[in-house]
Motif scaffolding. Structure first.
Motif, PDB file in Angstrom:
ATOM      1  N   ILE A 101       1.039  -1.435   0.242  1.00 45.64           N
ATOM      2  CA  ILE A 101      -0.230  -0.026   0.020  1.00 45.64           C
ATOM      3  C   ILE A 101       1.066   1.170   0.006  1.00 45.64           C
ATOM      4  N   ILE A 102       1.733   1.234   0.575  1.00 47.61           N
ATOM      5  CA  ILE A 102       2.670   2.386   0.602  1.00 47.61           C
ATOM      6  C   ILE A 102       3.620   2.453  -0.523  1.00 47.61           C
ATOM      7  N   VAL A 103       4.056   1.397  -1.568  1.00 43.72           N
ATOM      8  CA  VAL A 103       4.767   1.822  -2.253  1.00 43.72           C
ATOM      9  C   VAL A 103       3.758   2.001  -4.221  1.00 43.72           C
ATOM     10  N   TYR A 104       2.966   1.343  -3.550  1.00 48.07           N
ATOM     11  CA  TYR A 104       1.591   1.357  -4.512  1.00 48.07           C
ATOM     12  C   TYR A 104       0.867   2.673  -4.735  1.00 48.07           C
ATOM     13  N   GLY A 105       0.689   3.888  -3.463  1.00 44.54           N
ATOM     14  CA  GLY A 105       0.605   4.994  -3.036  1.00 44.54           C
ATOM     15  C   GLY A 105       1.679   5.980  -2.997  1.00 44.54           C
ATOM     16  N   SER A 106       2.503   5.646  -2.957  1.00 44.61           N
ATOM     17  CA  SER A 106       3.723   6.372  -3.268  1.00 44.61           C
ATOM     18  C   SER A 106       3.954   6.725  -4.763  1.00 44.61           C
ATOM     19  N   VAL A 107       3.688   5.889  -5.470  1.00 43.84           N
ATOM     20  CA  VAL A 107       3.807   6.085  -7.130  1.00 43.84           C
ATOM     21  C   VAL A 107       2.707   6.643  -7.372  1.00 43.84           C
ATOM     22  N   ILE A 108       1.695   6.519  -7.367  1.00 39.96           N
ATOM     23  CA  ILE A 108       0.477   7.856  -7.268  1.00 39.96           C
ATOM     24  C   ILE A 108       0.580   8.963  -7.202  1.00 39.96           C
ATOM     25  N   PHE A 141       3.072  10.401  -9.275  1.00 39.30           N
ATOM     26  CA  PHE A 141       2.492  10.886 -10.918  1.00 39.30           C
ATOM     27  C   PHE A 141       1.563  11.136 -10.813  1.00 39.30           C
ATOM     28  N   GLY A 142       0.810  10.979 -10.098  1.00 43.12           N
ATOM     29  CA  GLY A 142      -0.435  12.561 -10.239  1.00 43.12           C
ATOM     30  C   GLY A 142      -0.765  13.347  -9.078  1.00 43.12           C
ATOM     31  N   ARG A 143       0.757  14.122  -9.204  1.00 42.12           N
ATOM     32  CA  ARG A 143       0.860  15.514  -8.643  1.00 42.12           C
ATOM     33  C   ARG A 143       0.433  16.386  -8.692  1.00 42.12           C
ATOM     34  N   ASP A 144      -0.172  16.474 -10.399  1.00 45.27           N
ATOM     35  CA  ASP A 144      -0.267  18.048 -10.513  1.00 45.27           C
ATOM     36  C   ASP A 144      -2.171  17.679 -10.469  1.00 45.27           C
ATOM     37  N   VAL A 145      -3.084  16.544 -10.535  1.00 44.90           N
ATOM     38  CA  VAL A 145      -3.809  16.678 -10.460  1.00 44.90           C
ATOM     39  C   VAL A 145      -4.764  16.676  -8.350  1.00 44.90           C
ATOM     40  N   PHE A 146      -3.670  15.952  -8.055  1.00 44.23           N
ATOM     41  CA  PHE A 146      -3.627  15.840  -6.399  1.00 44.23           C
ATOM     42  C   PHE A 146      -3.319  17.435  -5.851  1.00 44.23           C
ATOM     43  N   ILE A 147      -2.166  17.650  -5.741  1.00 46.22           N
ATOM     44  CA  ILE A 147      -2.276  19.022  -5.024  1.00 46.22           C
ATOM     45  C   ILE A 147      -3.380  20.039  -5.252  1.00 46.22           C
ATOM     46  N   ALA A 164       3.728  28.974 -14.782  1.00 47.59           N
ATOM     47  CA  ALA A 164       2.202  29.161 -15.576  1.00 47.59           C
ATOM     48  C   ALA A 164       1.392  27.633 -14.294  1.00 47.59           C
ATOM     49  N   PHE A 165       2.213  26.730 -13.962  1.00 50.36           N
ATOM     50  CA  PHE A 165       1.420  25.641 -13.173  1.00 50.36           C
ATOM     51  C   PHE A 165       0.828  27.198 -11.858  1.00 50.36           C
ATOM     52  N   SER A 166       1.399  27.979 -11.239  1.00 49.32           N
ATOM     53  CA  SER A 166       1.159  28.125  -9.796  1.00 49.32           C
ATOM     54  C   SER A 166      -0.011  29.115 -10.292  1.00 49.32           C
ATOM     55  N   ALA A 167      -0.223  29.619 -11.981  1.00 49.44           N
ATOM     56  CA  ALA A 167      -1.335  29.996 -12.061  1.00 49.44           C
ATOM     57  C   ALA A 167      -2.307  29.769 -12.192  1.00 49.44           C
ATOM     58  N   VAL A 168      -1.879  28.657 -13.346  1.00 45.75           N
ATOM     59  CA  VAL A 168      -3.125  27.325 -12.793  1.00 45.75           C
ATOM     60  C   VAL A 168      -3.598  26.861 -11.848  1.00 45.75           C
ATOM     61  N   LEU A 169      -2.611  27.030 -10.196  1.00 46.90           N
ATOM     62  CA  LEU A 169      -3.656  26.286  -9.478  1.00 46.90           C
ATOM     63  C   LEU A 169      -4.679  27.418  -8.568  1.00 46.90           C
ATOM     64  N   PHE A 170      -4.142  28.875  -8.833  1.00 43.38           N
ATOM     65  CA  PHE A 170      -3.845  30.018  -8.615  1.00 43.38           C
ATOM     66  C   PHE A 170      -5.762  29.558  -8.668  1.00 43.38           C
ATOM     67  N   TRP A 178       6.017  15.220  -3.886  1.00 42.25           N
ATOM     68  CA  TRP A 178       4.995  17.219  -4.772  1.00 42.25           C
ATOM     69  C   TRP A 178       5.834  18.188  -4.381  1.00 42.25           C
ATOM     70  N   GLY A 179       7.098  18.437  -4.261  1.00 44.73           N
ATOM     71  CA  GLY A 179       7.823  19.526  -4.588  1.00 44.73           C
ATOM     72  C   GLY A 179       7.583  20.220  -2.589  1.00 44.73           C
ATOM     73  N   VAL A 180       7.544  21.948  -2.459  1.00 46.63           N
ATOM     74  CA  VAL A 180       7.547  22.547  -2.031  1.00 46.63           C
ATOM     75  C   VAL A 180       5.608  22.613  -1.564  1.00 46.63           C
ATOM     76  N   ALA A 181       4.872  22.019  -2.241  1.00 47.84           N
ATOM     77  CA  ALA A 181       3.995  21.635  -2.599  1.00 47.84           C
ATOM     78  C   ALA A 181       3.754  20.602  -1.097  1.00 47.84           C
ATOM     79  N   GLY A 182       4.600  19.871  -1.310  1.00 45.01           N
ATOM     80  CA  GLY A 182       4.011  18.648  -0.641  1.00 45.01           C
ATOM     81  C   GLY A 182       4.286  18.708   0.776  1.00 45.01           C
ATOM     82  N   MET A 183       5.795  19.364   0.996  1.00 42.45           N
ATOM     83  CA  MET A 183       6.001  20.531   2.656  1.00 42.45           C
ATOM     84  C   MET A 183       5.165  20.730   3.119  1.00 42.45           C
ATOM     85  N   ILE A 184       4.786  21.407   2.565  1.00 42.15           N
ATOM     86  CA  ILE A 184       3.392  22.454   2.969  1.00 42.15           C
ATOM     87  C   ILE A 184       1.951  21.264   3.565  1.00 42.15           C
TER      88      ILE A 184
END
Length: 352
Positions: free
Chosen positions: A18-25, A28-34, A149-155, A313-319
């Motif tokens: 669960i931990i391994v598969y969850g980390s992979v998901i 690779f899905g960070r652009d959706v999940f963040i 550009a990604f930050s503008a889309v997130l905003f 997730w980079g900086v977003a993940g740290m937050i």
């Protein structure tokens, strides 16, 4: 006995999968999940405000839009203040550049006097560093543009997601009831309400902490005469969400600015003294008073969570990962079956 060991091993293997598969998901899905994660946490904060506005007679959609609008206005005001300070900092850069050049010359002379490194050798070392960094400059610029550009889309996306989560909250609760059919609906509703209220109180307290700490940092830097004290004070305040490391990173800019401006070691020492004193007040007075419902998470676990969040997730993940682990700790405290997880995430000041 062998069957018990086999069952225990299978359980551990399942959790590892669960931990391994969850980390992979998650990776690779960070652009959706963040953006969804940011929107979910924002909806936790706004829900009590929306519920209060609805009790005052506003419709659900109107109450949600009013709450989101107030949050955006507060964020824009804070952003305007910081941007104005940053623009002022940029305007003074030519004068600071000459002082920085003088400081670099002094450092170069110190390298000659103390370590015997000639100026030609120093120029050769700088040239090698420039060649290495220059090859990656295009990549850095491309990544910066992509991140902007990604930050503008997130905003744009995050407020929309938050509005939809709040508007269809009854529908999401029905989905939770179906996902956990063995649990009573009242228990699930109570747990969700407890989580939202606890997280709302936590965020409200943390906002007070950041405001007070940023104000104290700024006043201290102003009294010391450090330029752009408000900008540096609030940057250091926000970075305190990273235990121990944040305050060190946040103090580097004002320390450097004090050294360049006054060309004296005592001003950087004064900055360190101010930040140390404010950090002591934050840990022992401000935080306990402002955050009455603190989510107690083990410091070692929190540091690991910040590291893992940064990797995935980079900086977003740290937050984001820190409040999610706090919520997981709250759920584990509520569920007796998760007592071990609660102990792993929690703190115990008892002695052996």
């Amino acid at each position: 006995m062998q069957r018990s060991v086999f069952v225990s091993g299978s359980s551990y293997l399942r959790w590892l999968q669960i931990i391994v598969y969850g980390s992979v998901i998650l990776y690779f899905g960070r652009d959706v999940f963040i953006p969804v994660s940011f929107a979910l946490l924002i909806s936790f904060v706004l829900y009590p405000v929306c519920a209060w506005l609805e009790r005052k007679g506003l419709g659900r959609l109107t109450a949600i839009l009013v709450a989101v609008f107030i949050l955006l206005i507060l964020g824009l005001l804070l952003l305007t203040l910081l941007v104005s300070q940053f623009i002022s900092f940029i305007d003074e850069w030519p004068s600071l550049q000459s002082k920085l050049s003088q400081s670099i010359d002094d450092l170069s002379q110190m390298l000659i006097d103390v370590f015997g490194i000639s100026k030609d050798k120093q120029k050769e070392m700088i040239s090698k560093m420039s060649d290495q960094s220059g090859g990656n400059m295009l990549t850095v610029i491309r990544n910066t543009i992509s991140a902007s550009a990604f930050s503008a889309v997130l905003f744009l996306l995050i407020p929309v997601y938050a509005v939809l989560i709040l508007y269809y909250r009854s529908y999401w609760m029905k989905i939770l009831y179906r996902l956990f059919p063995n649990e009573r609906n009242e228990s699930i509703l109570e747990l969700i309400s407890l989580t939202i209220q606890a997280y709302y109180n936590f965020i409200k307290g943390m906002a007070i902490v950041y405001l007070v700490v940023g104000t104290l940092n700024s006043v201290g830097l102003l009294l010391l005469g450090v330029p752009h004290a408000i900008l540096f004070g609030f940057i250091a305040s926000v970075l305190t969400f990273i235990p121990y490391v944040g305050i060190i990173v946040g103090s580097l800019l004002p320390i450097t600015m004090a050294w360049i401006t006054y060309d004296s070691v005592w001003y950087p020492v004064g900055v360190v003294a101010i930040f140390t004193f404010v950090q002591y007040l934050e840990a022992n007075v401000i935080f306990p008073l402002a955050v009455s419902n603190r989510l107690h998470v083990n410091t070692l676990v929190m540091l690991q969570v910040i590291f893992v969040g940064g990797v995935l997730w980079g900086v977003a993940g740290m937050i984001l990962f820190v409040p999610f682990v706090g919520i997981l700790k709250l759920v584990a405290d509520y569920n007796p079956k998760w007592k071990t997880l609660s102990m792993i995430l929690g703190t115990d000041n008892g002695k052996l």
